[in-house]
Scaffold this active site. Structure first.
Site, PDB file in Angstrom:
ATOM      1  N   THR A  43       0.857  -1.184   0.000  1.00  0.00           N
ATOM      2  CA  THR A  43       0.000   0.000   0.000  1.00  0.00           C
ATOM      3  C   THR A  43       0.891   1.232   0.000  1.00  0.00           C
ATOM      4  O   THR A  43       1.900   1.231   0.709  1.00  0.00           O
ATOM      5  CB  THR A  43      -0.869   0.003   1.273  1.00  0.00           C
ATOM      6  N   GLU A  76       9.853  -7.359  -2.501  1.00  0.00           N
ATOM      7  CA  GLU A  76      10.410  -6.267  -3.307  1.00  0.00           C
ATOM      8  C   GLU A  76      11.880  -6.526  -3.582  1.00  0.00           C
ATOM      9  O   GLU A  76      12.414  -6.109  -4.614  1.00  0.00           O
ATOM     10  CB  GLU A  76      10.251  -4.926  -2.609  1.00  0.00           C
ATOM     11  N   ARG A 126       5.388   6.907   0.690  1.00  0.00           N
ATOM     12  CA  ARG A 126       4.703   6.540   1.940  1.00  0.00           C
ATOM     13  C   ARG A 126       5.667   6.605   3.108  1.00  0.00           C
ATOM     14  O   ARG A 126       6.883   6.488   2.944  1.00  0.00           O
ATOM     15  CB  ARG A 126       4.149   5.121   1.765  1.00  0.00           C
ATOM     16  N   ASN A1068      -4.289  -8.622   3.606  1.00  0.00           N
ATOM     17  CA  ASN A1068      -4.242  -7.262   4.135  1.00  0.00           C
ATOM     18  C   ASN A1068      -4.165  -6.209   3.050  1.00  0.00           C
ATOM     19  O   ASN A1068      -4.715  -5.123   3.189  1.00  0.00           O
ATOM     20  CB  ASN A1068      -3.036  -7.146   5.075  1.00  0.00           C
TER      21      ASN A1068
HETATM   22  C1  LIG Z   1       8.554  -5.117   2.509  1.00  0.00           C
HETATM   23  C2  LIG Z   1       7.079  -5.003   2.485  1.00  0.00           C
HETATM   24  N1  LIG Z   1       6.436  -5.246   1.346  1.00  0.00           N
HETATM   25  C3  LIG Z   1       5.098  -5.168   1.302  1.00  0.00           C
HETATM   26  C4  LIG Z   1       4.414  -4.824   2.406  1.00  0.00           C
HETATM   27  C5  LIG Z   1       2.919  -4.654   2.318  1.00  0.00           C
HETATM   28  N2  LIG Z   1       2.194  -5.718   2.989  1.00  0.00           N
HETATM   29  C6  LIG Z   1       1.804  -5.605   4.250  1.00  0.00           C
HETATM   30  S1  LIG Z   1       0.947  -6.894   4.776  1.00  0.00           S
HETATM   31  C7  LIG Z   1       1.022  -7.626   3.264  1.00  0.00           C
HETATM   32  C8  LIG Z   1       0.320  -8.904   2.952  1.00  0.00           C
HETATM   33  C9  LIG Z   1       0.206  -9.824   4.087  1.00  0.00           C
HETATM   34  O1  LIG Z   1      -0.261 -11.026   3.614  1.00  0.00           O
HETATM   35  P1  LIG Z   1      -0.181 -12.318   4.468  1.00  0.00           P
HETATM   36  O2  LIG Z   1       1.195 -12.501   5.010  1.00  0.00           O
HETATM   37  O3  LIG Z   1      -0.718 -13.443   3.691  1.00  0.00           O
HETATM   38  O4  LIG Z   1      -1.097 -12.003   5.723  1.00  0.00           O
HETATM   39  P2  LIG Z   1      -2.669 -11.700   5.725  1.00  0.00           P
HETATM   40  O5  LIG Z   1      -2.838 -10.263   5.481  1.00  0.00           O
HETATM   41  O6  LIG Z   1      -3.270 -12.563   4.684  1.00  0.00           O
HETATM   42  O7  LIG Z   1      -3.070 -12.074   7.097  1.00  0.00           O
HETATM   43  C10 LIG Z   1       1.749  -6.858   2.390  1.00  0.00           C
HETATM   44  C11 LIG Z   1       1.995  -7.222   0.996  1.00  0.00           C
HETATM   45  C12 LIG Z   1       5.135  -4.560   3.573  1.00  0.00           C
HETATM   46  N3  LIG Z   1       4.536  -4.200   4.710  1.00  0.00           N
HETATM   47  N4  LIG Z   1       6.447  -4.658   3.588  1.00  0.00           N
END
Ligand SMILES: Cc1ncc(C[n+]2csc(CCOP(=O)(O)OP(=O)(O)O)c2C)c(N)n1
Ligand code: SF4
Ligand code: SF4
Ligand code: SF4
Length: 1814
Positions: A43, A76, A126, A1068
């Site tokens: 995000t 990333e 961000r 999320n």
């Molecule tokens: C380095 C980094 N990349 C991307 C994100 C954005 N991000 C936060 S939570 C998330 C997804 C989480 O997915 P999951 O581990 O399956 O947990 P869920 O939300 O399904 O419980 C992402 C992509 C981040 N916080 N840090």
């Protein structure tokens, strides 16, 4: 800067304006100008990736006629590497990222720049996670990469984001320097604006194809090979670095040229640095800024027509050109304000400030006064009012008075950097219409507004629009606001929220927002504006009543404002209307009609036509019916003007008191007993929850100790936000409830709970009538009641609890939240505050676990979320000793969004889970770090404690204080149990804590040890045995964190537990694909369907062999619990992957309301297999792999049909979907085959033949499964045990089957045997000859339907011709020896019947940990202390109670000895009607001494030992141990003899020992005791640790209480028969009886209160009691209670007592009292039967019941009559017969008899017959 009026937007060569957001705008150019994109969600940049992925899937083409190749990476870091690789290979490649993601790019950014590879990446800027995580916009991320060598270009608006994407692309290709294009996260990335698009032709005109060609030619290729990334020595490295200088020098030129070309082609003109001044003279101040802030300043200056201030907007931040910059500063400017949207702690200024300062110095403009300021961090709104205050600050006369550095947007009253704000400033053109909409997360308001903006923007060319949306951090059901602006005259450049008093129209779509203490929704509205409220009040016809309803609903503050500010109020019952049309809750379209009607932005008729088109577009895929319903509803609202009501605002509203909203602390007084919490709630939470958090000054954060991002626990309980759009909550139908607690287990929000309460507590409830209770089952809950209560304001109405209820009919049903609303709320609050009683019950069962208070409650997760129940359970099991490292994801948002903290503490101890989040990518490492640190600290503590204990032991008693001695004892105990994975260490610390405090607070005799004590104290947090949990989602575990996770799991010494909640996508961030996404599912970033199967992550970790692995699902609660317990217990790493239904999966048709059903489908279809791999089993030579779900009971497509993610793909690409689904089908089958093979394990591989005996179980709580598995392990003819439902009935045809069958509730079949039993019943074919079976039933004989399921299966098997080879085994939970007793007896017959030897292995004995103490003698006081420790230990919980009297009832010389014993149980041990008192007997000390002397010379009764068992920690004499703890003189069981026999070497003797005949005979002849057996077989002579292990502990004996607490509160009267028996050697007494007959008044007994097994009657209920002998006791108690009720003037029901004993003359117990009552009370009838008065005419109780009418009248003919039976086991059966006689009026007609029989059975089913038998 592209603003209307000054930019030639309407050139002939442009596309029509389009309403899009910043992400879309940048992505649109990027898609067309690149070959490939490497993406990862974060995000607010994810939508760029989602857009390009979706376009690729739609086969959109780039400028070269190809689809963009979109590749999602695992992080990333991965995307950066891939980008680098693609670039070096000649591709035009890109990515979209932000924040932490951008940080992971840094190493590759250096590489890409170093290698001069052209690319443009797009960043929605961000904030970075520091003290907290913010997904919102500022420049922290982009400023951090400014050293990487990339050109950095900033966009100020949505139009810029689009245009700059093109300009950068051209410039990078020309310059070879990579470009980072950034715009403000959310503010620009998510703002919808009308922009002009660049066409493909225009882009083609701009693209430098020659440069693209050159780039391709430079690519790595074997055709012209070269090498990159060499290692360089100091001699050349620097020159090589410096060699690219010229390229940087040229970049600016390329940018300027690209901008020029762009201007030529599109008519939109840009400069690398923009200058703006709207005055007519000369400015004195210049404001320097980047990003959307530039637009804010520009609009402000334009509006103010400021003479004094100008603006310099930085578009080209890198390369920085100081000359260009300085040249733009007019000579008149003497002061500069530099605005940075980032903070660099400790730096002398932020990045832009530093660049400006050095530029001024170097360009000779150093005399200019410079002030740096920060604004807008984490999307803090930046407004014209703030710009004005900055100008004011800069214009202060004396520069010394200018605040520098400064901040705007906050009140910093600590370092006083913030500038005060002046009055509000409306800088927008009057033609701009501004609107604000308040919505409820997921109610469709935001989506509808997005559509509306597009509709309006597209309506006619000149219409300008802008939309911006805000959300709270709840995953759903939170608030949303939409800020919309429209103008047909001017372009809208206003990147800030609609300001207070500025909106023309405000709509509130949720009526709860206008209530007192909620939001000030109309603060945005200007005078005479329009306010629309969706409210049920609009459904009231009578205008006055409607007003009253509004006054009741809406906060007086809002009403007063409406009246004072002449606001037009409109109301409509949108919810009611939508419900009428079968579209419950879908209010967005009709609310849009209201908006168009009241705002007049476009003509209503046109708007309605457009809305209809939107409906068709949006809902077509849901079917014509839905489309029609929506259109009908729309028409109804449009055609009936009465649906929208204009309220005549009464003058009286002007007089309403504005400040009568209660402050937070008053509203939550009940809960706020902690001053720290009270302050936090009032000063932080309250304003934040009213959306006034912007006004909280910095000091308040410090005062509340929040520095560093720390937050206090347990704040969600104060929110009470009523997150329940369905308006329904569960209602408990207690009659049908079996107290299994399955509903409690599943609740995602901990909003439904079981309470164990006393009768008084139930009566004292605020609404006692509504506080339903039933008698709590289980002896643990002595005299308590069980109640299920729901928190109406926390329940989300998800329905999961109802679905989870296994009973038929269900004991829960959904009902309107409005029913008994106040009573439910108040009763919940009351119950919530009652004492926690979870410690009374073993928490290792599903039922027991749910009596533990959840320490994670009321989270912000979506309604029905499948993640939260697992977390909740973790806190119930380990909450007071657990540390959680939580990977970023949904679980950190619902689990840790400031200031809502669902993790809370125990009311009793103040302890609770310690929780922290680091990042997304590093969670495993983060958790490991915690573990390593804590292990290290604990090791230090252990050394210190050992040192202290050692030193103290060297001292003699006179040198130690009593406190010190005590502490040393406890510390020694702790050293013994320190590794015990339970709360034991914590409890021990609780005992030590006051001793530590005392020693540290007073002068100690042992001064030398004090520093040591202080050091121990400083590590005191390490006394508990902590449980380290590392938790997160699948995205973390499968993708970004997999490397770290793998590393943590790889080492056996890492005793950490990992829980992965697998939603099969990145939930999320909105549902993007992860490697957990299965093949065939469509998800974001894989809209075309994922092609690869998901990885079997559990199996990967199983290959390490030392990792505990489990795959679990909420479909099988017992399995989840078992896995959690085993994982924690395992000494080494564990890994649990848990299936978690999620809203993003699109479960159909009812979404997460079907969460339980969905989980069951997933398991039953094999989609989600359940298994456990437990390395500990290897040590026991058992198969470590257990497949808990063996059989596929459903086809996998039945599961797939239930979720949009699979269905959508089918609709879009049926052929692709078909292929993928076939693949999934075969995957599922292959995986199940593979898992089945693992489950067969090495036992199967050892034996060539298949198993000849099948072992099957029907298990609800896991006990039957455990016993079956143990049996299968022991039996050489079987391999494994399976759930009955895991096989088909055909599978047992012709073979031998051993069943282990539990019974639940009132005779119900356990869940995992229902299908099998159904098949069995449906079968008509007889089994083949040779089919044989045996059944072990498990149940509780206090239920009428004892082992009913086992009996049913046995019956059916026999009917179908199977041969029963062993009689039904009956394991009775109610029996003294528990289930095992019946099991052992049954097994004795099983082995010969199967013709196999009983298991050869030696019975397992775990010796007791005991060592001899050097002490020769132990002080009596120490013995006393140890005994207290024993009786008060967790397992026993007894108290020492004095005897008041002990009187014989039958005369001295009568041979039977009935007694009344009265005990002073006092306040300390309250009891309830019908309870029983358990008494702990002890042995005779002399007999013990005699035994020990005879047994051995190695020790005797005086020998002192150190022991760590039986709840005793410390030193004790063996005399005490054998007297009080061990049942030395109890009857030896077969098991005892088997254990003893293992020490016998003489084979003959051994044979005798194992001969059951010997046991029976010796029992008969000599009343053989264990002591006798040990002496008789003295040669076996087990050593002391074994002796202590094989002699069972003394069990208490329960006695029903004959007194009623209502008349005898503190004194408990027992009616006891001193039981004796004869053997040939003489009279023998039971241990307790022997003790009781000798006890005198004043002696003490160790006792504890136990719930009687009968639920006592209410005084008004008709009652029939039947009891024999001392079975009269509970009836006396009930009777005495009725008498008391009568004396209190209450109306009582009839009471009929049937009492039986042997001889009337001696055994008419309580005769005088009973006959007295009979005379006095007409409601009481007494029937006494004596069996030995006349040997010819024996009369029994049942005879009298059968002959009289009472049973029929009181039970059969009266619906609430109760029957109580108390006596020996032989009583119930004849009584049942007697009941049938009475019920049928002694009829002989079989039909009548059957009817009577059914009526009697129904009484059992309804619990109206209750019995206590022994
Ligand atoms: C380095 C980094 N990349 C991307 C994100 C954005 N991000 C936060 S939570 C998330 C997804 C989480 O997915 P999951 O581990 O399956 O947990 P869920 O939300 O399904 O419980 C992402 C992509 C981040 N916080 N840090
Ligand atoms: S409806 Fe959902 S939130 Fe409410 S109590 Fe039941 S499970 Fe919990
Ligand atoms: S029977 Fe139903 S309502 Fe009762 S505890 Fe079990 S699941 Fe809950
Ligand atoms: S995991 Fe799914 S259901 Fe749970 S909070 Fe996240 S998005 Fe909502």
């Amino acid at each position: 800067m592209a603003t209307k009026g000054e930019v030639q937007r309407k050139t002939s060569n442009v596309e029509k304006g389009k309403c899009v957001d910043g992400n879309w705008a940048a992505a649109h150019v990027s898609y067309r100008t690149n070959d490939s994109a490497f993406i990862f969600p974060i995000t607010p940049s994810s939508p760029m990736g989602e857009e390009v992925d979706a376009w690729a899937e739609q086969h959109k083409k780039n400028l070269w006629g190809q689809e963009l190749k979109v590749v999602e990476m695992q992080s990333e870091g991965g995307a950066a590497g891939a980008l680098h690789g693609a670039l070096v290979s000649g591709a035009l490649a890109t990515t979209y990222t932000a924040s932490q993601g951008l940080l992971l790019f840094i190493p590759n950014m250096y590489k890409i720049a170093g290698e001069l590879l052209p690319t443009v990446i797009h960043v929605a800027s961000r904030a970075l996670a520091g003290q907290g995580l913010s997904i919102y916009g500022d420049h922290s991320d982009t400023m951090l990469v400014r050293g990487c060598g990339w050109s950095m270009m900033s966009s100020f608006s949505v139009q810029d984001a689009h245009d700059m994407a093109a300009i950068c692309q051209v410039a990078t290709l020309n310059s070879r320097v990579p470009f980072l294009h950034f715009f403000d996260g959310f503010r620009t990335s998510h703002e919808v604006n009308k922009i002009q698009l660049i066409s493909d032709e225009q882009l083609l005109e701009l693209m430098p194809f020659d440069k693209i060609e050159e780039h391709r030619q430079r690519a790595l290729s074997p055709m012209h090979p070269s090498q990159r990334g060499t290692a360089q020595a100091p001699d050349v490295f620097m020159q090589m670095v410096e060699s690219s200088n010229q390229y940087y020098a040229d970049v600016e030129g390329h940018i300027v040229k690209a901008m020029g070309d762009f201007h030529r082609v599109t008519g939109r003109k840009y400069e690398p640095i923009e200058y703006r001044y709207y005055g007519t003279t000369a400015p004195r101040v210049a404001l320097i800024c980047m990003g959307s802030g530039v637009a804010v300043i520009d609009s402000t200056l334009k509006h103010l027509k400021s003479e004094s201030a100008c603006l310099i907007g930085i578009r080209m931040f890198r390369p920085w050109n100081r000359k260009r910059f300085c040249d733009l500063i007019p000579k008149s400017v003497t002061r500069l304000a530099i605005l940075d949207r980032t903070r660099e702690g400790g730096a002398q200024g932020e990045p832009l400030y530093l660049d400006v300062c050095t530029s001024l110095m170097q360009e000779g403009r150093g005399s200019i006064f410079v002030a740096g300021g920060r604004y807008g961090l984490g999307s803090k709104d930046f407004t014209p009012r703030m710009v004005s205050s900055i100008i004011q600050n800069m214009l202060r006369k004396d520069t010394n008075d200018v605040q520098r550095p400064f901040t705007v947007g906050i009140t910093d009253d600590v370092t006083n950097l913030s500038l005060p704000l002046g009055r509000s400033l409306n800088v927008l053109d009057p033609s701009v219409t501004q609107c604000v909409f308040w919505g409820f997360g997921s109610d469709g308001t935001v989506g509808a507004n997005k559509e509306a903006v597009k509709m309006i923007g597209n309506y006619h060319e000149d219409m300008e629009v802008q939309a911006y949306f805000e959300y709270d951090s709840k995953k759903s059901s939170g608030w949303t606001t939409s800020h919309l602006r429209f103008s047909s005259d001017v372009s809208i450049q206003a990147p800030w929220r609609v300001e207070e008093n500025a909106a023309d129209y405000v709509a509130c779509h949720n009526e709860s927002y206008v209530q007192a203490n909620k939001f000030d929704v109309i603060k945005y509205l200007k005078r005479r504006g329009n306010f629309f409220l969706n409210t049920t009040a609009a459904a009231i016809d009578d205008p006055e009543k409607r007003l009253e309803a509004l006054e009741h609903l809406v906060s007086p503050k809002i009403l007063r404002n409406i009246a004072m500010r002449n606001i037009s109020l409109y109301i409509m019952d949108a919810v009611g209307l939508s419900r009428k049309f079968g579209l419950a809750g879908r209010i967005n379209m009709i609310c849009q009609v209201v908006f168009f009607r009241l705002s007049n932005v476009i003509p209503l008729d046109d708007a309605v036509a457009l809305l209809k088109a939107t409906i068709v577009k949006a809902y077509s895929h849901k079917g014509d019916d839905i489309v029609k319903k929506n259109i009908d509803l729309l028409d109804a609202v449009v055609s009936d003007p009465n649906t929208l009501i204009k309220v005549e605002v009464p003058a009286r509203w002007k007089k309403l008191h504005e400040h009568n909203d209660k402050p937070y602390e008053d509203r939550h007084n009940r809960l706020l007993d902690d001053e720290k919490v009270r302050k936090f709630m009032a000063e932080i939470v309250d304003p934040v929850s009213r959306l006034e958090g912007d006004d909280i000054p910095v000091s308040k954060f410090l005062e509340n100790h929040l520095l560093g991002g720390v937050m206090i626990p347990g704040t969600t309980k104060f929110e009470k936000r009523n997150p329940n759009p369905s308006g329904k909550i569960p209602k408990w139908n207690f009659d049908d409830c079996t107290q299994c607690n399955a509903c409690i287990f599943i609740c995602p929000h901990a909003a439904i709970r079981p309470f164990v309460v006393t009768k008084d507590e139930a009566l004292n409830a605020p609404f006692p009538k509504e506080f339903d209770t039933i008698k709590a089952t289980g002896a643990e809950f002595g005299g308590k009641k069980y109640a299920i209560r729901v928190s109406p304001l926390d329940c989300t109405g998800c329905n999961a609890c109802v679905e989870a209820c296994p009973e038929t009919p269900k004991a829960l049903e959904m009902q309107s939240i409005e029913t008994n609303k106040e009573a439910n709320e108040k009763n919940w609050e009351y119950a919530y505050d009652l004492p926690e009683r979870g410690d009374l019950i073993d928490k290792k069962t599903v039922r027991g676990s749910q009596f533990q208070t959840p320490l994670m409650e009321f989270s912000g997760a979506c309604s029905g979320c499948g993640e939260t129940p697992y977390f909740k359970l973790l806190t119930q099991m380990f909450g007071e000793r657990m540390v959680i490292a939580n990977a970023t994801g949904c679980s950190t948002i619902w689990g840790g969004s400031f200031p809502s903290n669902p993790y809370t503490v125990s009311k009793k101890t103040g302890r609770g889970p310690a929780w922290a989040n680091s990042l997304f990518e590093d969670n495993a490492e983060y958790g490991l770090g915690m573990f390593v640190a804590m292990r290290h600290r604990r090791e230090r503590l252990i050394t210190l404690v050992e040192d202290y204990v050692h030193r103290m032991e060297l001292k003699d008693a006179s040198q130690k204080t009593e406190t010190e001695s005590k502490l040393v004892h406890y510390l020694m105990d702790w050293l013994e149990i320190k590794n015990d994975k339970s709360d034991k260490c914590t409890h021990l610390f609780d005992k030590m804590k006051p001793l530590f405090e005392k020693i540290m607070g007073e002068d100690s005799t042992t001064g030398v040890a004090i520093p040591l004590i202080n050091r121990i104290w400083s590590d005191r947090d390490m006394f508990p045995k902590l449980s380290q949990w590392i938790v997160g989602g699948d995205g973390w575990a499968y993708d970004i964190g997999f490397g770290g996770l793998d590393h943590v799991e790889a080492f056996e010494s890492n005793d950490v537990n990992v829980l992965v909640v697998d939603t099969e996508m990145y939930s999320n961030t909105g549902g993007q694909c992860s490697k957990a996404t299965p093949a065939g599912a469509s998800a974001k970033f894989a809209v075309g369907g994922k092609q690869q199967r998901k990885k079997s992550i559990g199996e990967i970790f199983m290959t390490y062999e030392h990792v505990y692995v489990a795959s679990v699902s909420l479909a099988n609660q017992a399995q989840v619990l078992q896995a959690f317990i085993e994982a924690d217990k395992h000494d080494g790493p564990s890994f649990i992957v848990a299936y978690s239904p999620c809203v993003q999966q699109g479960i159909r048709p009812r979404g997460l309301d079907d969460m339980v059903e969905e989980s069951r489908f997933a398991v039953d279809s094999g989609y989600w297999p359940l298994y456990r791999y437990n390395p500990e089993m290897i040590l026991e030579s058992k198969n470590p792999f257990i497949l808990d779900s063996k059989k596929l009971r459903k086809d996998v497509t039945s599961f797939l049909q239930r979720e949009s993610r699979f269905i959508n793909l089918r609709k879009k690409h049926p052929e692709v979907a078909e292929g993928l689904i076939m693949k999934m089908n075969s995957d599922v089958h292959n995986r199940m085959d593979h898992l089945n093979q693992l489950a067969s394990g090495y036992k199967a591989f050892d034996h060539e033949d298949d198993a000849s005996v099948k072992v099957l179980f029907a298990s609800e709580t896991g006990t039957a499964a455990r016993l079956a598995r143990d049996f299968a392990d022991a039996c050489v003819l079987s391999h494994v045990a399976d759930a009955m439902d895991d096989v088909d009935v055909d599978d047992i045809d012709g073979g031998t089957t051993v069943f282990f069958i539990a019974t639940c509730g009132q005779g119900a079949m356990p869940q995992n045997a229902k299908a099998f039993y159904k098949q069995l019943c449906a079968r008509t074919d007889k089994f083949k000859e040779g089919t044989q079976f045996m059944v072990m039933g498990l149940g509780d004989s206090s239920y009428y339907f004892f082992c009913e399921s086992a009996k049913l299966v046995e019956k059916k098997m026999i009917e179908l011709g199977a041969n029963k080879i062993v009689d039904l085994g009956l394991g009775d939970d109610f029996a003294e020896e528990g289930l095992e007793g019946g099991l052992h007896d049954w097994l004795d017959d099983v082995w010969p019947a199967l013709d196999v030897p009983p298991p050869a292995e030696v019975p397992h004995i775990t010796p007791v940990k005991v060592e001899y103490s050097p002490k020769a003698i132990i002080k009596p006081s120490d013995e006393e202390r140890v005994l207290h420790m024993y009786y008060q230990s967790d397992d026993i919980h007894a108290k020492s109670i004095p005897i008041l009297s002990n009187e014989k009832m039958c005369g001295e010389d009568y041979d039977r000895d009935f007694r009344t014993i009265r005990l002073n149980t006092g306040e300390e041990m309250p009891y309830e009607l019908g309870d029983a008192l358990e008494i702990f007997p002890h042995n005779d000390q002399d007999k013990v001494a005699e035994f020990l002397h005879e047994y051995t010379h190695d020790f005797d009764e005086r020998t002192v030992v150190k022991i760590h068992d039986f709840g005793i920690e410390g030193e004790v004499s063996l005399g005490t141990l054998f007297t009080y703890v061990l049942d030395l003189f109890g009857k030896p069981s077969k098991h005892f003899m088997q254990q003893l026999a293992t020490f016998e070497t003489d084979e003959e003797e051994k044979k005798t020992m194992l001969d059951i005949g010997f046991l029976v005979k010796a029992g008969k002849e000599a009343g053989l005791t264990m002591a006798d057996a040990l002496i008789r077989f003295k040669k076996a002579h087990p050593p002391l640790p074994v002796l202590l292990a094989i002699i069972p502990t003394i069990k208490p004996r329960a006695y029903s209480i004959a007194s009623a607490p209502s008349t005898s509160k503190n004194i408990t009267e027992l009616l006891v028969l001193i039981d004796s028996w004869w053997c040939e050697a003489g009279t023998r007494y039971g241990l307790t009886c022997d003790m009781l007959r000798q006890k005198l008044c004043g002696d003490h007994l160790w006792c504890r209160m136990k719930a009687g097994s009968m639920d006592p009657p209410e005084p008004g209920q008709p009652v029939l009691c039947a009891g024999i002998g001392s079975g009269l006791a509970p009836h006396m108690a009930f009777l005495r209670d009725k008498v008391r009720a009568v004396q209190n003037g209450e109306k009582v029901g009839k009471f009929s007592l049937y009492f039986g004993n042997r001889k009337k003359a001696h055994e008419y117990l309580y005769q005088a009292e009973l006959e007295g009552y009979e005379k006095k009370y007409d409601w009481f009838t007494l029937h006494a039967a004596f069996s030995r008065d006349d040997p010819k005419k024996k009369v029994y109780v049942q005879d009298l019941v059968g002959k009289t009418d009472d049973a029929r009248l009181l039970l059969h003919d009266t619906p609430d009559g109760m029957m109580y039976v108390c006596g020996n086991r032989n009583l119930p059966k004849p009584l049942q017969k007697a009941l049938v006689q009475s019920f049928s009026k002694w009829s002989e007609d079989p039909k009548e008899i059957e009817k009577a029989n059914n009526a009697m059975e129904q009484m059992y089913v309804k619990n109206r017959i209750q019995q206590e038998v022994w």
